[in-house]
Every structure is written in C-alpha cells, then in structure tokens.
Design a protein around this motif. Structure first.
Motif, PDB file in Angstrom:
ATOM      1  N   MET A 184       0.818  -1.200   0.000  1.00  0.00           N
ATOM      2  CA  MET A 184       0.000   0.000   0.000  1.00  0.00           C
ATOM      3  C   MET A 184       0.859   1.260   0.000  1.00  0.00           C
ATOM      4  O   MET A 184       0.433   2.309  -0.467  1.00  0.00           O
ATOM      5  N   SER A 185       2.090   1.134   0.549  1.00  0.00           N
ATOM      6  CA  SER A 185       2.938   2.311   0.683  1.00  0.00           C
ATOM      7  C   SER A 185       3.376   2.858  -0.670  1.00  0.00           C
ATOM      8  O   SER A 185       3.702   4.045  -0.774  1.00  0.00           O
ATOM      9  N   ASP A 186       3.425   2.029  -1.699  1.00  0.00           N
ATOM     10  CA  ASP A 186       3.831   2.483  -3.024  1.00  0.00           C
ATOM     11  C   ASP A 186       2.660   3.003  -3.844  1.00  0.00           C
ATOM     12  O   ASP A 186       2.862   3.475  -4.965  1.00  0.00           O
ATOM     13  N   SER A 187       1.455   2.899  -3.305  1.00  0.00           N
ATOM     14  CA  SER A 187       0.294   3.432  -4.009  1.00  0.00           C
ATOM     15  C   SER A 187       0.345   4.956  -3.981  1.00  0.00           C
ATOM     16  O   SER A 187       0.990   5.563  -3.120  1.00  0.00           O
ATOM     17  N   ILE A 188      -0.338   5.578  -4.939  1.00  0.00           N
ATOM     18  CA  ILE A 188      -0.275   7.033  -5.095  1.00  0.00           C
ATOM     19  C   ILE A 188      -1.660   7.636  -4.895  1.00  0.00           C
ATOM     20  O   ILE A 188      -2.597   7.299  -5.623  1.00  0.00           O
ATOM     21  N   ILE A 189      -1.790   8.502  -3.910  1.00  0.00           N
ATOM     22  CA  ILE A 189      -3.031   9.242  -3.724  1.00  0.00           C
ATOM     23  C   ILE A 189      -3.003  10.425  -4.692  1.00  0.00           C
ATOM     24  O   ILE A 189      -2.182  11.337  -4.561  1.00  0.00           O
ATOM     25  N   ILE A 190      -3.868  10.392  -5.675  1.00  0.00           N
ATOM     26  CA  ILE A 190      -3.892  11.406  -6.724  1.00  0.00           C
ATOM     27  C   ILE A 190      -4.698  12.622  -6.295  1.00  0.00           C
ATOM     28  O   ILE A 190      -4.340  13.759  -6.607  1.00  0.00           O
ATOM     29  N   GLN A 191      -5.769  12.382  -5.568  1.00  0.00           N
ATOM     30  CA  GLN A 191      -6.595  13.489  -5.085  1.00  0.00           C
ATOM     31  C   GLN A 191      -7.218  13.126  -3.747  1.00  0.00           C
ATOM     32  O   GLN A 191      -7.766  12.037  -3.594  1.00  0.00           O
ATOM     33  N   LYS A 192      -7.093  14.052  -2.804  1.00  0.00           N
ATOM     34  CA  LYS A 192      -7.728  13.903  -1.502  1.00  0.00           C
ATOM     35  C   LYS A 192      -8.467  15.201  -1.211  1.00  0.00           C
ATOM     36  O   LYS A 192      -7.849  16.234  -0.946  1.00  0.00           O
ATOM     37  N   PRO A 193      -9.799  15.186  -1.287  1.00  0.00           N
ATOM     38  CA  PRO A 193     -10.574  16.419  -1.081  1.00  0.00           C
ATOM     39  C   PRO A 193     -10.334  17.015   0.302  1.00  0.00           C
ATOM     40  O   PRO A 193     -10.046  16.304   1.269  1.00  0.00           O
ATOM     41  N   LEU A 194     -10.442  18.343   0.394  1.00  0.00           N
ATOM     42  CA  LEU A 194     -10.269  19.028   1.670  1.00  0.00           C
ATOM     43  C   LEU A 194     -11.374  18.647   2.654  1.00  0.00           C
ATOM     44  O   LEU A 194     -11.134  18.531   3.855  1.00  0.00           O
ATOM     45  N   HIS A 195     -12.569  18.456   2.128  1.00  0.00           N
ATOM     46  CA  HIS A 195     -13.697  18.056   2.962  1.00  0.00           C
ATOM     47  C   HIS A 195     -13.979  16.566   2.752  1.00  0.00           C
ATOM     48  O   HIS A 195     -13.259  15.880   2.027  1.00  0.00           O
ATOM     49  N   ALA A 196     -15.015  16.069   3.368  1.00  0.00           N
ATOM     50  CA  ALA A 196     -15.345  14.648   3.265  1.00  0.00           C
ATOM     51  C   ALA A 196     -15.523  14.234   1.809  1.00  0.00           C
ATOM     52  O   ALA A 196     -16.249  14.892   1.042  1.00  0.00           O
TER      53      ALA A 196
ATOM     54  N   ILE B  20      -9.147   9.835  -4.912  1.00  0.00           N
ATOM     55  CA  ILE B  20      -8.658   9.036  -6.037  1.00  0.00           C
ATOM     56  C   ILE B  20      -7.278   8.489  -5.711  1.00  0.00           C
ATOM     57  O   ILE B  20      -6.362   9.246  -5.358  1.00  0.00           O
ATOM     58  N   VAL B  21      -7.125   7.185  -5.847  1.00  0.00           N
ATOM     59  CA  VAL B  21      -5.850   6.547  -5.541  1.00  0.00           C
ATOM     60  C   VAL B  21      -5.494   5.545  -6.630  1.00  0.00           C
ATOM     61  O   VAL B  21      -6.358   4.846  -7.166  1.00  0.00           O
TER      62      VAL B  21
ATOM     63  N   GLN C 105       2.218   4.537 -11.011  1.00  0.00           N
ATOM     64  CA  GLN C 105       2.389   5.737 -11.822  1.00  0.00           C
ATOM     65  C   GLN C 105       1.669   5.610 -13.169  1.00  0.00           C
ATOM     66  O   GLN C 105       1.233   6.621 -13.744  1.00  0.00           O
ATOM     67  N   ASP C 106       1.531   4.400 -13.660  1.00  0.00           N
ATOM     68  CA  ASP C 106       0.905   4.175 -14.972  1.00  0.00           C
ATOM     69  C   ASP C 106      -0.515   4.725 -15.042  1.00  0.00           C
ATOM     70  O   ASP C 106      -0.969   5.159 -16.104  1.00  0.00           O
ATOM     71  N   MET C 107      -1.239   4.682 -13.926  1.00  0.00           N
ATOM     72  CA  MET C 107      -2.645   5.075 -13.925  1.00  0.00           C
ATOM     73  C   MET C 107      -2.862   6.514 -13.451  1.00  0.00           C
ATOM     74  O   MET C 107      -4.001   6.977 -13.380  1.00  0.00           O
ATOM     75  N   VAL C 108      -1.772   7.214 -13.150  1.00  0.00           N
ATOM     76  CA  VAL C 108      -1.903   8.604 -12.689  1.00  0.00           C
ATOM     77  C   VAL C 108      -2.550   9.512 -13.729  1.00  0.00           C
ATOM     78  O   VAL C 108      -3.408  10.339 -13.381  1.00  0.00           O
ATOM     79  N   PRO C 109      -2.184   9.426 -15.023  1.00  0.00           N
ATOM     80  CA  PRO C 109      -2.853  10.292 -16.000  1.00  0.00           C
ATOM     81  C   PRO C 109      -4.375  10.127 -16.020  1.00  0.00           C
ATOM     82  O   PRO C 109      -5.106  11.121 -16.089  1.00  0.00           O
ATOM     83  N   LEU C 110      -4.847   8.902 -15.928  1.00  0.00           N
ATOM     84  CA  LEU C 110      -6.292   8.674 -15.872  1.00  0.00           C
ATOM     85  C   LEU C 110      -6.853   9.259 -14.578  1.00  0.00           C
ATOM     86  O   LEU C 110      -7.912   9.906 -14.585  1.00  0.00           O
ATOM     87  N   GLY C 111      -6.144   9.061 -13.485  1.00  0.00           N
ATOM     88  CA  GLY C 111      -6.604   9.600 -12.210  1.00  0.00           C
ATOM     89  C   GLY C 111      -6.694  11.112 -12.231  1.00  0.00           C
ATOM     90  O   GLY C 111      -7.650  11.699 -11.704  1.00  0.00           O
ATOM     91  N   GLN C 112      -5.731  11.761 -12.839  1.00  0.00           N
ATOM     92  CA  GLN C 112      -5.753  13.219 -12.944  1.00  0.00           C
ATOM     93  C   GLN C 112      -6.893  13.688 -13.842  1.00  0.00           C
ATOM     94  O   GLN C 112      -7.524  14.717 -13.573  1.00  0.00           O
TER      95      GLN C 112
END
Length: 231
Positions: free
Chosen positions: A1-13, A47-48, A29-36
């Motif tokens: 899990m430590s190598d996973s990338i949190i792409i977006q974490k909202p400020l609120h819930a 989004i992770v 990293q391969d899926m980051v463009p889709l996540g963005q």
C-alpha cells in the motif's frame, strides 16, 4: 500500500472513491494520467492508484509489479491464480474505503488489463464491494455465473488489442446481459492495449451519463406505487 499514489484527496469529506489498478509489469504511476483526468471532473472524489503488491516476473528490470504471475498462464490455471490473491485485493480495497471514509455504494474500481481482471473477479467473489467496476482492456478469468447486484460494469476495449482480444469483452457482455446484469460495453476501433485520451473521456462519460439499473428500477417502482395510491 505504501507504493500506491493518492492522486486526489478532497479538503472536505470525500463523496466518491475511485480506486485505479495497473496492468501486469506496471506500477501505480501508470494510472496517474487517468486519475488526474478523473480528478478534473470529480473534485470531491478521493482518487488513488494502487501499486500491486508482488514483484513482476516479466522481464528483468524489477521495477514492475503484479497481482499474479502470467508465466505459463492458461485459461485453465488463471482462475486459481486469481483466487489465491483475491483476499489481498479485497483487503486493499476495504483499506482505501476506510481511509477515504467512502462506502461501497460510492466506490468505483477501475482496472487496466490485469487490474481489470482482478476488479471483475472481485465483484464476483464478494457482493457489494463497489457501485461500479470499469474494465479497461480486460477480461474475466472465467465467464461469470451470476451478475453482481447493484454493481454497474463498464467494459472499454480496443478492437486492435493484441494482448487481450476484444472478443473477451463481447462474450462477457453477452453473458451478463443474459444474466440480467447492469453493463455497458464499448469496443473502440484501432485502439491497442492502452489507455488513451479517448478512453479517459469515455470513462467520464459512462460515470456521468449512465444511470445504474437498480436506481432506475427503484425510481420506476416508486412512480408505480405513487400512481396506484392516487384516488
């Protein structure tokens, strides 16, 4: 899990959870463009991109990861290999649901290639894991015997895919329709085994434009009951 990338974490819930899974030999990293791409459309989503837990045995670089080995893979042994790692896959998904504070009913699991195989089979292994499963250039380890309830399945596949033939997408879609499943299936001409801008746009379109079957049925039922109550 430590190598996973949190792409977006909202400020609120967070209102949604989108969990992305890469293909064999790849990495988070391969899926980051889709996540963005998804983050731009869904600002309230957590989004992770998950990094598979096992070192890939493809090639010699040592940088890639996998959920299961594809060395010597056959239609006969694929289901067993998937089943062996399924508890870890489901545990990982539950971890991100707990971390984000998002329930399964607002979770979407998106997988590419081997990630799609794991996502599809997870919905078969345990009911109610996620509201939507997106299979990009993927397939089932074995064709399903039942359609998951209250889970929408989105298949997007390239007609020119040289790795996993698009026929797997068509066959699975036909089976799920017969089983009463809630699905969409898109085969894109000339698309190879890849996640392009066109694929990313189609994922967004499916999320925003497809009303889940169970929600539609609930609306119809409520409307019918209301009509029956009229004097």
């Amino acid at each position: 899990m430590s190598d996973s990338i949190i792409i977006q974490k909202p400020l609120h819930a967070a209102q949604q959870l989108l969990v992305l899974h890469h293909g064999v030999g790849g990495n988070a990293q391969d899926m980051v463009p889709l996540g963005q791409h998804l983050a731009a459309q869904f600002p309230n989503a957590f989004i992770v991109s998950v990094h598979a837990p096992y070192v890939s045995d493809l090639g010699s670089s040592g940088a890639g990861a996998q959920w299961f080995s594809v060395q010597g893979i056959t239609d006969e042994n694929r289901p067993t290999r998937v089943a062996e790692v399924m508890p870890a896959f489901i545990h990982n998904l539950r971890y991100w649901q707990q971390t984000s504070g998002v329930e399964p009913g607002a979770t979407a699991v998106i997988g590419f290639s081997q990630g799609a195989i794991m996502a599809l089979e997870a919905a078969q292994a345990q009911a109610g894991l996620a509201a939507r499963i997106v299979a990009l250039s993927g397939r089932y380890a074995q064709l399903p015997e039942h359609a998951p309830e209250k889970t929408t399945l989105h298949f997007i596949h390239g007609k020119s895919d040289p790795v996993i033939q698009y026929g797997h997408c068509v066959t699975a879609a036909e089976r799920l329709v017969r089983l009463g499943g809630d699905i969409t299936a898109d085969v894109i001409p000339y698309l190879l085994h890849e996640v392009t801008e066109e694929v990313m746009d189609m994922v967004v379109e499916r999320f925003t434009g497809h009303i889940p079957k169970h929600q539609w049925e609930e609306v119809q039922k409520a409307a019918a009951e209301h009509q029956n109550l009229k004097p």
